[in-house]
Write a protein that holds these residues in place. Structure first.
Motif, mmCIF file in Angstrom:
data_model
loop_
_atom_site.group_PDB
_atom_site.id
_atom_site.type_symbol
_atom_site.label_atom_id
_atom_site.label_comp_id
_atom_site.label_asym_id
_atom_site.label_seq_id
_atom_site.Cartn_x
_atom_site.Cartn_y
_atom_site.Cartn_z
ATOM 1 N N LEU A 120 33.132 -6.332 43.852
ATOM 2 C CA LEU A 120 33.861 -7.606 43.961
ATOM 3 C C LEU A 120 34.584 -7.949 42.658
ATOM 4 N N ALA A 121 33.914 -7.754 41.533
ATOM 5 C CA ALA A 121 34.565 -8.033 40.247
ATOM 6 C C ALA A 121 35.734 -7.078 40.025
ATOM 7 N N GLY A 122 35.552 -5.818 40.377
ATOM 8 C CA GLY A 122 36.648 -4.853 40.244
ATOM 9 C C GLY A 122 37.829 -5.213 41.126
ATOM 10 N N VAL B 4 39.570 -8.201 39.515
ATOM 11 C CA VAL B 4 40.348 -7.791 38.335
ATOM 12 C C VAL B 4 41.639 -7.101 38.775
ATOM 13 N N LEU B 5 41.563 -6.261 39.801
ATOM 14 C CA LEU B 5 42.787 -5.644 40.331
ATOM 15 C C LEU B 5 43.775 -6.695 40.826
ATOM 16 N N TYR B 6 43.273 -7.705 41.527
ATOM 17 C CA TYR B 6 44.127 -8.801 41.985
ATOM 18 C C TYR B 6 44.777 -9.509 40.802
ATOM 19 N N LEU B 7 44.000 -9.785 39.755
ATOM 20 C CA LEU B 7 44.550 -10.458 38.576
ATOM 21 C C LEU B 7 45.618 -9.611 37.900
ATOM 22 N N LEU B 8 45.328 -8.330 37.748
ATOM 23 C CA LEU B 8 46.307 -7.457 37.093
ATOM 24 C C LEU B 8 47.559 -7.312 37.942
ATOM 25 N N TRP B 9 47.420 -7.279 39.253
ATOM 26 C CA TRP B 9 48.560 -7.150 40.158
ATOM 27 C C TRP B 9 49.458 -8.389 40.088
ATOM 28 N N ALA C 2 52.632 -9.485 33.139
ATOM 29 C CA ALA C 2 52.647 -8.509 32.045
ATOM 30 C C ALA C 2 53.273 -7.200 32.494
ATOM 31 N N LYS C 3 54.019 -6.630 31.610
ATOM 32 C CA LYS C 3 54.676 -5.354 31.894
ATOM 33 C C LYS C 3 53.868 -4.170 31.353
ATOM 34 N N VAL C 4 53.024 -4.433 30.373
ATOM 35 C CA VAL C 4 52.263 -3.350 29.743
ATOM 36 C C VAL C 4 50.784 -3.716 29.696
ATOM 37 N N GLY C 5 49.966 -2.689 29.586
ATOM 38 C CA GLY C 5 48.552 -2.893 29.358
ATOM 39 C C GLY C 5 47.684 -3.042 30.586
ATOM 40 N N ARG C 6 48.280 -3.104 31.763
ATOM 41 C CA ARG C 6 47.474 -3.310 32.957
ATOM 42 C C ARG C 6 46.587 -2.111 33.259
ATOM 43 N N VAL C 7 47.107 -0.923 33.086
ATOM 44 C CA VAL C 7 46.311 0.280 33.350
ATOM 45 C C VAL C 7 45.162 0.364 32.347
ATOM 46 N N VAL C 8 45.456 0.082 31.086
ATOM 47 C CA VAL C 8 44.423 0.121 30.053
ATOM 48 C C VAL C 8 43.345 -0.916 30.349
ATOM 49 N N ALA C 9 43.740 -2.115 30.755
ATOM 50 C CA ALA C 9 42.761 -3.158 31.088
ATOM 51 C C ALA C 9 41.891 -2.725 32.262
ATOM 52 N N GLY C 10 42.486 -2.115 33.265
ATOM 53 C CA GLY C 10 41.710 -1.626 34.403
ATOM 54 C C GLY C 10 40.736 -0.534 34.008
ATOM 55 N N VAL C 11 41.188 0.381 33.166
ATOM 56 C CA VAL C 11 40.312 1.465 32.703
ATOM 57 C C VAL C 11 39.176 0.902 31.846
ATOM 58 N N LEU C 12 39.482 -0.065 30.980
ATOM 59 C CA LEU C 12 38.434 -0.678 30.160
ATOM 60 C C LEU C 12 37.417 -1.411 31.022
ATOM 61 N N LEU D 151 22.219 -9.859 33.284
ATOM 62 C CA LEU D 151 23.130 -9.395 32.237
ATOM 63 C C LEU D 151 24.295 -8.615 32.831
ATOM 64 N N PHE D 152 24.018 -7.845 33.867
ATOM 65 C CA PHE D 152 25.070 -7.102 34.567
ATOM 66 C C PHE D 152 26.099 -8.081 35.144
ATOM 67 N N LEU D 153 25.610 -9.150 35.747
ATOM 68 C CA LEU D 153 26.490 -10.167 36.311
ATOM 69 C C LEU D 153 27.303 -10.853 35.214
ATOM 70 N N PHE D 154 26.655 -11.220 34.102
ATOM 71 C CA PHE D 154 27.372 -11.881 33.017
ATOM 72 C C PHE D 154 28.396 -10.959 32.360
ATOM 73 N N ALA D 155 28.119 -9.672 32.309
ATOM 74 C CA ALA D 155 29.098 -8.725 31.769
ATOM 75 C C ALA D 155 30.358 -8.711 32.626
ATOM 76 N N HIS D 156 30.193 -8.765 33.922
ATOM 77 C CA HIS D 156 31.359 -8.770 34.809
ATOM 78 C C HIS D 156 32.093 -10.105 34.769
ATOM 79 N N LEU D 157 31.350 -11.203 34.654
ATOM 80 C CA LEU D 157 32.006 -12.505 34.505
ATOM 81 C C LEU D 157 32.801 -12.550 33.197
ATOM 82 N N GLY D 158 32.226 -11.988 32.135
ATOM 83 C CA GLY D 158 32.938 -11.923 30.857
ATOM 84 C C GLY D 158 34.190 -11.070 30.946
ATOM 85 N N ALA D 159 34.113 -9.981 31.681
ATOM 86 C CA ALA D 159 35.294 -9.120 31.846
ATOM 87 C C ALA D 159 36.388 -9.847 32.614
ATOM 88 N N ILE D 160 36.002 -10.581 33.648
ATOM 89 C CA ILE D 160 36.995 -11.371 34.399
ATOM 90 C C ILE D 160 37.641 -12.388 33.466
#
Length: 179
Positions: free
Chosen positions: A41-43, A46-51, A55-65, A82-91
């Motif tokens: 769900l977080a992934g 994040v794909l929805y946000l990047l889509w 931004a014209k640059v950095g979307r692929v790098v952000a997805g890979v990170l 902690l797993f949940l908070f890591a994904h919330l932090g990434a979002i």
């Protein structure tokens, strides 16, 4: 590519809730199943946000990170919280990098993520329904499009006006020198 809207966020909340509830029903109530649902769900979010970002640059790098961080958290077998908070932090990091225009707007966004997580925790505690908790979290997140972005726009407009006035002044000076 389209802009993120409140309506799209609500539709995404419904789709995520249905998908998360179905996945929880199929996979069961194990911590591994919950980790898989959170990561997917977080992934997807994040794909929805990047889509929808401009931004014209950095979307692929952000997805890979994001994928790398999620995989490392999975392999390290960190506790579910902690797993949940890591994904919330990434979002939050993705939204701060691609949508926030200032530190106050990034902090408002962080508050929105905390509010959504608190609402999801309340929903899961009261109803024991993963679908309702997911829907609550993503419904709160759909409001992020209303976080003010005036600061960057105003500064950019004034800089553009300055550059335009400067070019006009230089052209006038050149005309006077040629005459």
């Amino acid at each position: 590519m389209s802009r993120a809207t409140f309506t799209a966020g609500v539709v995404l909340a419904v789709l995520a809730a249905v998908a998360g509830a179905a996945a929880s029903a199929v996979l069961g109530q194990s911590p591994t199943a919950y980790r898989l649902v959170v990561a997917l769900l977080a992934g997807g979010y994040v794909l929805y946000l990047l889509w929808t970002s401009d931004a014209k640059v950095g979307r692929v790098v952000a997805g890979v990170l994001f994928c790398t961080g999620s995989a490392l958290a999975w392999l390290a077998e960190v506790p579910l919280g902690l797993f949940l908070f890591a994904h919330l932090g990434a979002i939050w990091l993705v939204r701060s990098c691609y949508f926030a225009t200032s530190v106050p707007s990034a902090l408002l966004d962080l508050g929105l993520i905390v509010l959504g997580a608190a609402g999801a925790a309340w929903a899961i505690e009261r109803t024991q329904s993963p679908g309702l908790a997911i829907w609550t979290f993503f419904l709160v997140q759909s409001v992020f499009v209303f976080i003010p972005t005036v600061a960057r726009d105003r500064r950019t407009a004034s800089e553009d006006a300055y550059q335009s006035a400067r070019r006009a002044a230089l052209a006038a000076v050149r005309k006077m020198g040629a005459a």
